[in-house]
Write a protein that holds these residues in place. Sequence first.
Motif, mmCIF file in Angstrom:
data_model
loop_
_atom_site.group_PDB
_atom_site.id
_atom_site.type_symbol
_atom_site.label_atom_id
_atom_site.label_comp_id
_atom_site.label_asym_id
_atom_site.label_seq_id
_atom_site.Cartn_x
_atom_site.Cartn_y
_atom_site.Cartn_z
ATOM 1 N N THR A 1 0.871 -1.168 -0.037
ATOM 2 C CA THR A 1 0.008 0.051 0.016
ATOM 3 C C THR A 1 0.929 1.327 0.068
ATOM 4 O O THR A 1 1.899 1.187 0.213
ATOM 5 C CB THR A 1 -0.899 0.055 1.225
ATOM 6 N N SER A 2 0.170 2.343 -0.191
ATOM 7 C CA SER A 2 0.918 3.625 -0.198
ATOM 8 C C SER A 2 0.211 4.614 0.555
ATOM 9 O O SER A 2 -1.028 4.979 0.260
ATOM 10 C CB SER A 2 1.025 3.904 -1.571
ATOM 11 N N ALA A 3 0.970 5.593 1.204
ATOM 12 C CA ALA A 3 0.194 6.406 2.099
ATOM 13 C C ALA A 3 0.464 7.816 0.932
ATOM 14 O O ALA A 3 1.551 8.243 0.620
ATOM 15 C CB ALA A 3 0.709 6.730 3.432
ATOM 16 N N ASP A 4 -0.839 8.452 0.818
ATOM 17 C CA ASP A 4 -0.791 9.645 -0.115
ATOM 18 C C ASP A 4 -0.002 10.727 0.629
ATOM 19 O O ASP A 4 0.777 11.483 0.028
ATOM 20 C CB ASP A 4 -2.086 10.185 -0.517
ATOM 21 N N ILE A 8 -3.135 13.437 5.459
ATOM 22 C CA ILE A 8 -4.306 13.100 5.044
ATOM 23 C C ILE A 8 -4.785 11.782 5.402
ATOM 24 O O ILE A 8 -5.953 11.444 5.457
ATOM 25 C CB ILE A 8 -4.365 13.043 3.455
ATOM 26 N N ASN A 9 -3.645 10.880 5.604
ATOM 27 C CA ASN A 9 -3.936 9.410 6.171
ATOM 28 C C ASN A 9 -4.798 8.708 5.289
ATOM 29 O O ASN A 9 -5.926 7.769 5.663
ATOM 30 C CB ASN A 9 -4.898 9.578 7.537
ATOM 31 N N LEU A 10 -4.696 8.823 3.852
ATOM 32 C CA LEU A 10 -5.289 7.874 3.092
ATOM 33 C C LEU A 10 -4.231 6.933 2.346
ATOM 34 O O LEU A 10 -3.242 7.223 2.449
ATOM 35 C CB LEU A 10 -5.923 8.720 1.767
ATOM 36 N N PHE A 11 -4.893 5.748 2.163
ATOM 37 C CA PHE A 11 -3.950 4.657 1.604
ATOM 38 C C PHE A 11 -4.685 3.988 0.450
ATOM 39 O O PHE A 11 -5.936 3.995 -0.018
ATOM 40 C CB PHE A 11 -3.655 3.580 2.595
ATOM 41 N N ASN A 12 -3.565 3.534 -0.561
ATOM 42 C CA ASN A 12 -4.083 3.099 -1.701
ATOM 43 C C ASN A 12 -3.342 1.729 -1.929
ATOM 44 O O ASN A 12 -2.076 1.770 -1.770
ATOM 45 C CB ASN A 12 -3.685 4.123 -2.887
ATOM 46 N N LYS A 13 -3.852 0.796 -2.726
ATOM 47 C CA LYS A 13 -3.103 -0.351 -3.105
ATOM 48 C C LYS A 13 -2.332 -0.067 -4.299
ATOM 49 O O LYS A 13 -2.661 0.414 -5.345
ATOM 50 C CB LYS A 13 -4.031 -1.457 -3.405
ATOM 51 N N ILE A 14 -0.913 -0.278 -4.238
ATOM 52 C CA ILE A 14 -0.121 -0.246 -5.289
ATOM 53 C C ILE A 14 0.321 -1.596 -5.862
ATOM 54 O O ILE A 14 0.934 -1.772 -6.892
ATOM 55 C CB ILE A 14 0.934 0.705 -5.102
ATOM 56 N N VAL A 15 -0.123 -2.508 -5.273
ATOM 57 C CA VAL A 15 0.023 -4.017 -5.906
ATOM 58 C C VAL A 15 -1.127 -4.680 -5.307
ATOM 59 O O VAL A 15 -1.470 -4.529 -3.829
ATOM 60 C CB VAL A 15 1.397 -4.376 -5.379
ATOM 61 N N ASP A 16 -1.499 -5.788 -5.725
ATOM 62 C CA ASP A 16 -2.434 -6.587 -5.272
ATOM 63 C C ASP A 16 -2.635 -7.879 -5.683
ATOM 64 O O ASP A 16 -1.691 -8.273 -6.797
ATOM 65 C CB ASP A 16 -4.146 -5.837 -5.625
ATOM 66 N N ARG A 98 0.258 -11.436 -8.734
ATOM 67 C CA ARG A 98 0.459 -10.196 -8.289
ATOM 68 C C ARG A 98 0.195 -9.318 -9.540
ATOM 69 O O ARG A 98 0.520 -9.512 -10.705
ATOM 70 C CB ARG A 98 1.729 -9.849 -8.018
ATOM 71 N N ILE A 99 -0.562 -8.102 -9.202
ATOM 72 C CA ILE A 99 -0.771 -6.920 -10.250
ATOM 73 C C ILE A 99 -0.426 -5.744 -9.829
ATOM 74 O O ILE A 99 -0.689 -5.411 -8.681
ATOM 75 C CB ILE A 99 -2.371 -6.980 -10.736
ATOM 76 N N PHE A 100 0.051 -4.931 -10.792
ATOM 77 C CA PHE A 100 0.530 -3.764 -10.327
ATOM 78 C C PHE A 100 0.605 -2.738 -11.722
ATOM 79 O O PHE A 100 0.786 -3.383 -12.820
ATOM 80 C CB PHE A 100 1.886 -3.547 -9.659
ATOM 81 N N ASP A 101 0.613 -1.558 -11.670
ATOM 82 C CA ASP A 101 0.722 -0.792 -12.719
ATOM 83 C C ASP A 101 2.126 -0.040 -12.856
ATOM 84 O O ASP A 101 3.042 -0.191 -12.139
ATOM 85 C CB ASP A 101 -0.031 0.403 -12.699
ATOM 86 N N HIS A 106 8.765 -0.227 -10.440
ATOM 87 C CA HIS A 106 10.437 0.088 -10.273
ATOM 88 C C HIS A 106 10.412 0.025 -8.645
ATOM 89 O O HIS A 106 11.464 -0.138 -8.211
ATOM 90 C CB HIS A 106 10.995 1.077 -10.800
ATOM 91 N N ILE A 107 9.206 0.180 -7.976
ATOM 92 C CA ILE A 107 9.386 0.308 -6.505
ATOM 93 C C ILE A 107 9.083 -0.949 -6.180
ATOM 94 O O ILE A 107 9.638 -1.857 -5.159
ATOM 95 C CB ILE A 107 8.291 1.327 -6.030
ATOM 96 N N VAL A 108 7.704 -1.613 -6.524
ATOM 97 C CA VAL A 108 7.341 -2.810 -6.031
ATOM 98 C C VAL A 108 8.288 -4.094 -6.451
ATOM 99 O O VAL A 108 8.556 -4.909 -5.560
ATOM 100 C CB VAL A 108 5.772 -3.140 -6.541
ATOM 101 N N GLY A 109 8.579 -3.958 -7.814
ATOM 102 C CA GLY A 109 9.340 -5.372 -8.358
ATOM 103 C C GLY A 109 8.431 -6.261 -8.539
ATOM 104 O O GLY A 109 7.296 -6.135 -8.896
ATOM 105 N N TYR A 110 8.584 -7.530 -9.093
ATOM 106 C CA TYR A 110 7.939 -8.426 -9.384
ATOM 107 C C TYR A 110 8.334 -10.098 -8.664
ATOM 108 O O TYR A 110 9.341 -9.944 -7.928
ATOM 109 C CB TYR A 110 8.231 -8.784 -11.011
ATOM 110 N N VAL A 111 7.472 -10.689 -9.039
ATOM 111 C CA VAL A 111 7.678 -12.470 -8.126
ATOM 112 C C VAL A 111 8.025 -13.277 -9.214
ATOM 113 O O VAL A 111 7.706 -13.134 -10.500
ATOM 114 C CB VAL A 111 6.618 -12.680 -7.377
ATOM 115 N N GLY A 112 8.506 -14.294 -8.609
ATOM 116 C CA GLY A 112 8.901 -15.614 -9.449
ATOM 117 C C GLY A 112 8.774 -16.793 -8.683
ATOM 118 O O GLY A 112 8.926 -16.910 -7.549
#
Length: 549
Positions: A1-4, A8-16, A98-101, A106-112
Motif C-alpha cells: 500500500t501507499s500513504a498519499d 491526509i491519512n489515506l492509503f492506496n493499494k499499489i500492488v494486489d 500479483r498485479i501492479f501498474d 520499479h518500486i514494487v518489483g515482481y515475483v517468480g
Amino acid sequence: TSADNKSINLFNKIVDNAPSLSLRLRPSELIKFNEAEAVESIAGNLNISKEDLDEIFSKSDLQGSSEIIIKKEISSQEAILVEGSGLKSLYVAKDNKRIFDPEFAHIVGYVGFPTKGEIFERELTSVDVIGKTNLEKKYDSLLRGINGENVVYRNVKGESLGTHTFSEPKKGNDLTTTIDAGLQKFFYSRLQKALEGAGPGGVGIAINPLNGDVLSLVSIPSFSSSDISESLVDPNKPLFNRAVTGLYSPGSTIKTVIAAGALKDGVIDTDEMVLSTGHLDIPNKYHPEYPTRFVDWKAHGWVDVYSALARSSNIFFYAVGGGLPYNLDLFMGDSDLSSGLGINGLKKYYSIFRLDKKTGIDLSGESEGYLPSAEDKKERTGIDWTIGDTYNVSIGQGDLVVTPISLINAVSSIVNGGKIFKPNLILGKESEILDDISYLSKELSEVVVGMKDAVNKSYGTASMLNSLPFETCAKTGSAQVMNNTQTNAFFVGCGPFPLKEEENPICVLVLVEQAKEGGLNAVPVAYDVFKWYYDSRINPVQNGQDATE
C-alpha cells in the motif's frame, strides 16, 4: 500500500492479488500412470514445447515437492482442455497473481518461482512464488506468508483415502510505503509526456529532505505485471531501474557540491569574483598557436559564487575546481586560484557527499558512483592526468558518474544543513542518518542562497519556478553524452522554504535523457510536479483539490 500523505491519512493499494488458474503436474503420478507422452501432447496444445518441459523439470525440486507448476495464468479454454484430458498427473489449480501498474513497477518489483538453490536454502517448494526484485524481494518473508501442510493418505492402488491438515496457511502481512500514490502517478505521466520527442528514458524522484522519506520514484520506460516476460527481452530495458542503477554524468548539478567544498577550503570567498568571457584557453606547449579552449555556455561577465550557481557559469567552476594556471588577472580578490580544489579536492568532497557510495535504499541493483582520479586514469589508460580532465570533472562531466538517487540525496543534505539520510520507503520506519556533515552548515547555507537565486533572479536557469506559490531553490544541469552528440537534462530543487516538517517539504530530481538542456526540458516537469504537490498536498483545501487525485 501507499500513504498519499501522512497528514491526509489515506492509503492506496499499489500492488494486489487477483485470482488466476495454473497448470500443475504431479511427477509421481506421471510415472505411475505412464502419462509422459500424453502430458507432452497436452502441453504442446498449450504452446509449451518439449524443450520447455525439460527446462521446467531441470529447475524443479522433484524430490522435495509433490507437484510442480507447468504454466501460470492459463485461460479458461486451456483449463477445459486439461480437465477434459482425464489425465491423473496433470490438473488445474486455483491460484493468484500479483498485479501492479507501470507507475509503481520499479518500486514494487515482481515475483517468480524460486531457483533450486533458493528452494533448499529457504525450505521452499517448487510451487512457491517469491519476490525477485525491489520491495517484493526485500520484504518477501513479511509479505509471502506461511504455507499450510496437508497429508494425503492413499492405498496400495494409489487411491485417495482422505486428507489430514497439519497446519493452516497463514496470510502474509501488508506493507505500507512512504510513496505518495497520487504524486507518483502524476510524476510518471508528466515525465512520460516530457520524453515524447526526447530520449528513450528518464527519472523522477521526490524525497522529504528532513527525514529521507521517498515520496516518488519514477523510472521510464517501465513495465507492468502482465508483460514481465516480454520486458526481459525488450531492447529499451524497461526492467532497468534508472533511478538507482543508472550511472550518469551529473552535469552542472554537481556545482552545488563543488561550491560548498571551495568555500570550506578557502579557495574562494562569497565576495570574490571570476570573469567569464565565454571561454578559457589553456596553452598548448607543443603548439602554442592552438590552445585548448574550454567554453562557458555564454559570457556571464563577473560572477561570484551565488551568481555562478544561479547562471551555471562553467568558467567560475573551472577556476575553483581546476584553478587558473595563467591569466590570474581574471580573478578579483585575495585568494589564490592557481590550483583550485584540484582533482583530489574534488574527489574528497564528492566522497564526503557519498556520491561514490550506495545509499542503501530498499531496491534491487543499486549502483555505486565513480569518482575519477589521476591514478586511476594512468593505470587504466597509461595517459597522464591533465588540467582539462579536472575542468571536465569540475562541471560534472568527464569520467564522473553518479546515480540519480545519490545525487538527490546529496542535494537534500545541502538544503537541510548537512544530514545525509538513508532513503526510506517504509512508512513509520525511523529515519537513519548515514552521515552528518553539519560542520559544513555555513558553506551549505551559502550554496542554498545561490540555488535560490537560480529561481528568484531573472538570469537564473530555473527562473520559471519563481511563479510558484512558495519559495524554492534549484540547480539545473546538462551533460553531454554519446561522444557529445546527445545531452541529458538534469534538475534538482527543493521547497517550500523555510523547511518545516508541517509544510511537507520535498526535494525533486528530474532527468530527461537525450534532451536539450536542464532549463528547457527538465525545469517544466519540476514546475508542474511542485505545483501539483502544492495544490494537492500542501494547500489542498484552499485549492479545492481532491487528496486522492
